[in-house]
Design a protein around this motif. Structure first.
Motif, PDB file in Angstrom:
ATOM      1  N   TYR A   1       0.835  -1.201   0.000  1.00  0.00           N
ATOM      2  CA  TYR A   1       0.000   0.000   0.000  1.00  0.00           C
ATOM      3  C   TYR A   1       0.871   1.252   0.000  1.00  0.00           C
ATOM      4  CZ  TYR A   1      -2.407   4.076   1.477  1.00  0.00           C
ATOM      5  OH  TYR A   1      -2.825   5.369   1.525  1.00  0.00           O
ATOM      6  N   MET A   2       1.851   1.294   0.905  1.00  0.00           N
ATOM      7  CA  MET A   2       2.690   2.482   1.040  1.00  0.00           C
ATOM      8  C   MET A   2       3.400   2.801  -0.276  1.00  0.00           C
ATOM      9  SD  MET A   2       2.592   3.754   4.187  1.00  0.00           S
ATOM     10  CE  MET A   2       4.130   4.522   4.671  1.00  0.00           C
ATOM     11  N   MET A   3       3.871   1.737  -0.955  1.00  0.00           N
ATOM     12  CA  MET A   3       4.600   1.973  -2.191  1.00  0.00           C
ATOM     13  C   MET A   3       3.674   2.428  -3.312  1.00  0.00           C
ATOM     14  SD  MET A   3       7.367  -0.918  -1.613  1.00  0.00           S
ATOM     15  CE  MET A   3       7.847  -1.415  -3.224  1.00  0.00           C
ATOM     16  N   MET A   4       2.492   1.807  -3.403  1.00  0.00           N
ATOM     17  CA  MET A   4       1.519   2.230  -4.411  1.00  0.00           C
ATOM     18  C   MET A   4       1.125   3.683  -4.165  1.00  0.00           C
ATOM     19  SD  MET A   4       0.577  -0.065  -6.700  1.00  0.00           S
ATOM     20  CE  MET A   4      -1.120  -0.138  -7.232  1.00  0.00           C
ATOM     21  N   ALA A   5       1.001   4.054  -2.891  1.00  0.00           N
ATOM     22  CA  ALA A   5       0.571   5.414  -2.559  1.00  0.00           C
ATOM     23  C   ALA A   5       1.709   6.414  -2.724  1.00  0.00           C
ATOM     24  CB  ALA A   5       0.015   5.461  -1.143  1.00  0.00           C
ATOM     25  N   GLY A   6       2.888   5.924  -3.096  1.00  0.00           N
ATOM     26  CA  GLY A   6       3.959   6.847  -3.456  1.00  0.00           C
ATOM     27  C   GLY A   6       5.015   7.076  -2.402  1.00  0.00           C
ATOM     28  N   ALA A   7       5.101   6.176  -1.401  1.00  0.00           N
ATOM     29  CA  ALA A   7       6.115   6.365  -0.371  1.00  0.00           C
ATOM     30  C   ALA A   7       7.504   6.118  -0.945  1.00  0.00           C
ATOM     31  CB  ALA A   7       5.863   5.415   0.795  1.00  0.00           C
TER      32      ALA A   7
ATOM     33  N   GLN B   1      10.301   7.462   3.631  1.00  0.00           N
ATOM     34  CA  GLN B   1       8.968   7.438   4.218  1.00  0.00           C
ATOM     35  C   GLN B   1       8.577   6.029   4.623  1.00  0.00           C
ATOM     36  OE1 GLN B   1       7.078   9.296   0.856  1.00  0.00           O
ATOM     37  NE2 GLN B   1       6.619  11.143   2.031  1.00  0.00           N
TER      38      GLN B   1
END
Lengths: 247, 255
Positions: B152-158, B162
Motif C-alpha cells: 500500500y505504502m509503495m503504491m501510494a507513493g512512499a 517514508q
C-alpha cells in the motif's frame, strides 16, 4: 478527456505471459471497472499503473504524461484496508496526503464525519468493524491529491450484506464528489451496479475481450439489482467471460 | 501496573521461603560466615555498610546507564544500516554473531592494554554485551513488516525514507522494546565486569575487594544490589514501552 490511458501493454514474467496487448482508458469523472476471472492478472495491471512494475511493451499515460515506473502517481485502495495499527483513524486518513506532502486536516475531519465515523475519529483501527475499516481506507484514497483512484477488489473480503451496504455508500460518495475511479473486481453484479463502463478481461495472457457501457441511469438504487434489464446485462457479461457470443 | 504488583506476591513468597530455609540451614549446619553467611547477616551488612557502599553503587548506576544508552544506540543504528543496505547485511550479519562468541573475560584485559583504564574500555565492554539483542530484535521487526502494508505504502507513493520512518520503524517498536529489556539487564552485568578491569569505585571493585578478603557477606550485598539495579532498569523500559506503544496493548487486550 482521458485521465488514464493504457495502450498495448504487455507484461511477462519469464515464460509466463500475464498481459498481452491490453488497451483501456478512463475519462475524467468516470467510474470504470475491470472485470476478470481470478488469475487474469488484475493485480499485475494495478502494479503496472502504480509504478511498481514496468511493462515490457506499451504505454501508460496519466493526463498525457507517461507514468511508467513512477509510483505514487495514482491514489490507491487495496483489497485489505491496510490501515496502520498505531495511527488513529484521523491520522490514518491523512497518510495518503502526508506521503504527497500536503495535509488538509479540516477536509479529513469533514469526510470522516460525513462517513458517520465521527465517534471513531481518535480510535485505533482494531476498534472498527471490517466495513468501517474499508470506509476509512476509501476516505484515505479519496483525500489523496492524485487525479484517479484505483480500487483493488476492496469489498471481496466482506460478507454479502456489508458488501451491498458498502457499494451503496460508495455510490453515494461518488455521486457527491465525482472522483475518477478505476475499479477491479471479479464480481459481475458489483461491476454493473457501480460503473459507467466495464472492461471484461480474458484468461491469461489477459487482454480486453469486451468493453461495455453500462446503460443504467444514476443515482442507482438497490432495487436495480433485480430488474430484468440488469439481469440481461449480467447474462451478456457472463457469456463474454465464458468466451461465447452473447445470447 | 498496580495489578502487576499485586500479582507479584507469589514469587515474593517463594523468595521469602527460600531465605528462611537458607537461614535455618546455615544455623543448623553451623556453616562459617566466610563460606556462606545467613541472609540476616547480609541484610545487616547492607544497612551498616551503606555509607561506604552507596558511592560504589552510584558509579555503577552511572556507568550502566551510560553504557546502556550508548550500547542500545549502537545496536539500533547497526540494525538500521544493515536493514537499509542489503549488501552490508549479507556481509556483516554473520560477523556480528561471531562477535558474541568472543569471551568478554578474555577480551577485557586486551581492551585495557589498548585503551587504558579510562571510560573507553568499559563502554566498549558494555556496548559489546548490549547491542546484539537490540540489533537482532530490530532487524526481525523490520523484516516482519506485513507485505500488504508495504505494498500500500509503495503504491501510494512512499519513498524509501517514508517507508522506513512511517511504516517499518513504528511497526518494529514492540520488537525493539523486547531487545531493550534484555539489554537493560545485560548492561548492569556488563558494567560490573568492566569495573573488574580496574576502576576507582563501583560494585565490581567492591566485589573484588570483598571476595579477596573473604567478606562473603559483602559479595552477597553486591549481588543483591546488582539484581535490584537490573530489575529497576527493566521496569523503566517496561514503563517507556507502555507509554510509547499503547496501541499494541489495546490490540492484545482485545484478543
Amino acid at each position: 478527456m482521458s485521465i488514464l490511458t493504457i495502450e498495448n501493454v504487455s507484461k511477462r514474467f519469464g515464460d509466463n505471459e500475464v498481459i498481452q496487448g491490453l488497451c483501456l482508458d478512463v475519462k475524467a469523472g468516470e467510474f470504470v471497472s475491470i472485470l476478470g476471472p481470478s488469475g487474469s492478472g488484475k493485480s499485475t495491471i494495478f502494479n503496472l499503473v502504480g509504478g511498481l512494475l514496468t511493462p515490457d511493451e506499451g504505454k501508460i499515460q496519466l493526463q498525457n504524461k507517461s507514468i511508467i515506473g513512477k509510483n505514487g502517481s495514482i491514489s490507491y485502495m487495496p483489497q485489505t484496508p491496510s490501515l496502520l495499527p498505531w495511527r488513529t483513524i484521523l491520522q490514518n486518513v491523512l497518510l495518503g496526503q502526508e506521503l504527497q506532502g500536503e495535509i488538509n486536516r479540516e477536509k479529513a475531519i469533514e469526510m470522516i464525519e460525513k462517513a458517520g465515523l465521527n465517534e471513531f475519529m481518535h480510535s485505533y483501527p482494531h476498534e472498527l468493524s471490517g466495513g468501517m475499516k474499508q470506509r476509512v481506507a476509501f476516505i484515505r484514497a479519496l483525500l489523496s491529491p492524485q487525479p484517479i483512484i484505483l480500487l483493488d477488489e476492496p469489498f471481496s473480503a466482506l460478507d454479502e450484506l456489508t458488501r451491498i451496504d458498502m457499494q451503496k455508500w460508495l455510490l453515494d460518495i461518488w455521486d457527491s464528489h465525482k472522483p475518477t475511479i478505476l475499479f477491479v473486481t471479479h464480481n459481475i453484479e458489483e461491476a454493473l451496479f457501480l460503473s459507467d463502463r466495464i472492461f471484461v478481461l480474458s484468461h491469461r495472457p489477459s487482454h480486453v475481450i469486451s468493453e461495455l457501457k453500462v446503460p443504467f441511469s444514476r443515482p442507482r438504487k438497490e432495487e436495480l439489482l433485480l430488474k430484468d434489464q440488469f439481469l440481461e446485462s449480467k447474462r451478456t457479461i457472463h457469456f463474454a467471460l465464458k468466451g461465447r457470443d452473447s445470447v | 501496573m498496580m495489578n502487576n504488583l499485586l500479582k507479584g506476591w507469589r514469587p515474593a513468597l517463594v523468595l521469602l521461603l527460600l531465605f528462611i530455609i537458607w537461614e535455618v540451614a546455615v544455623k543448623l549446619a553451623d556453616i562459617p560466615a566466610w563460606l556462606l553467611p545467613p541472609p540476616t547477616d547480609i541484610l545487616k551488612e547492607a544497612i551498616d555498610g551503606w555509607g561506604n557502599f552507596h558511592e560504589h553503587l552510584q558509579s555503577t548506576i552511572k556507568l550502566s546507564l551510560l553504557g546502556f544508552v550508548i550500547g542500545s544506540s549502537v545496536g539500533l543504528l547497526t540494525a538500521i544500516i544493515l536493514h537499509l543496505i542489503p549488501m552490508v547485511r549479507e556481509s556483516i550479519y554473520p560477523l556480528l554473531i561471531l562477535s558474541q562468541n568472543v569471551p568478554i573475560i578474555v577480551l577485557a584485559p586486551l581492551l585495557v592494554i589498548w585503551f587504558g583504564f579510562g571510560l573507553m574500555p568499559k563502554i566498549i565492554v558494555i556496548t559489546l554485551v548490549c547491542f546484539f539483542p537490540i540489533t537482532v530484535a530490530a532487524l526481525d521487526g523490520f523484516r516482519q513488516t506485513p507485505n500488504e502494508l508495504k505494498h500500500y505504502m509503495m503504491m501510494a507513493g512512499a519513498n524509501r525514507r517514508q517507508l522506513f520512518w512511517k511504516l517499518e520503524l513504528p511497526f518494529s517498536l514492540p520488537a525493539i522494546f523486547s531487545g531493550l529489556k534484555i539489554s537493560a539487564t545485560y548492561s548492569v552485568m556488563g558494567a560490573v565486569i568492566s569495573e573488574w578491569l580496574g576502576a576507582k569505585s563501583g560494585i565490581g571493585v567492591y566485589m573484588t575487594l570483598a571476595s579477596s578478603s573473604f567478606r562473603t557477606d559483602r559479595v552477597f550485598v553486591a549481588i543483591l544490589f546488582i539484581m535490584i539495579l537490573s530489575l529497576l532498569l527493566f521496569m523503566l523500559i517496561l514503563l517507556a514501552e507502555r507509554f510509547l506503544i499503547r496501541w499494541k496493548r489495546m490490540e492484545d487486550d482485545k484478543q
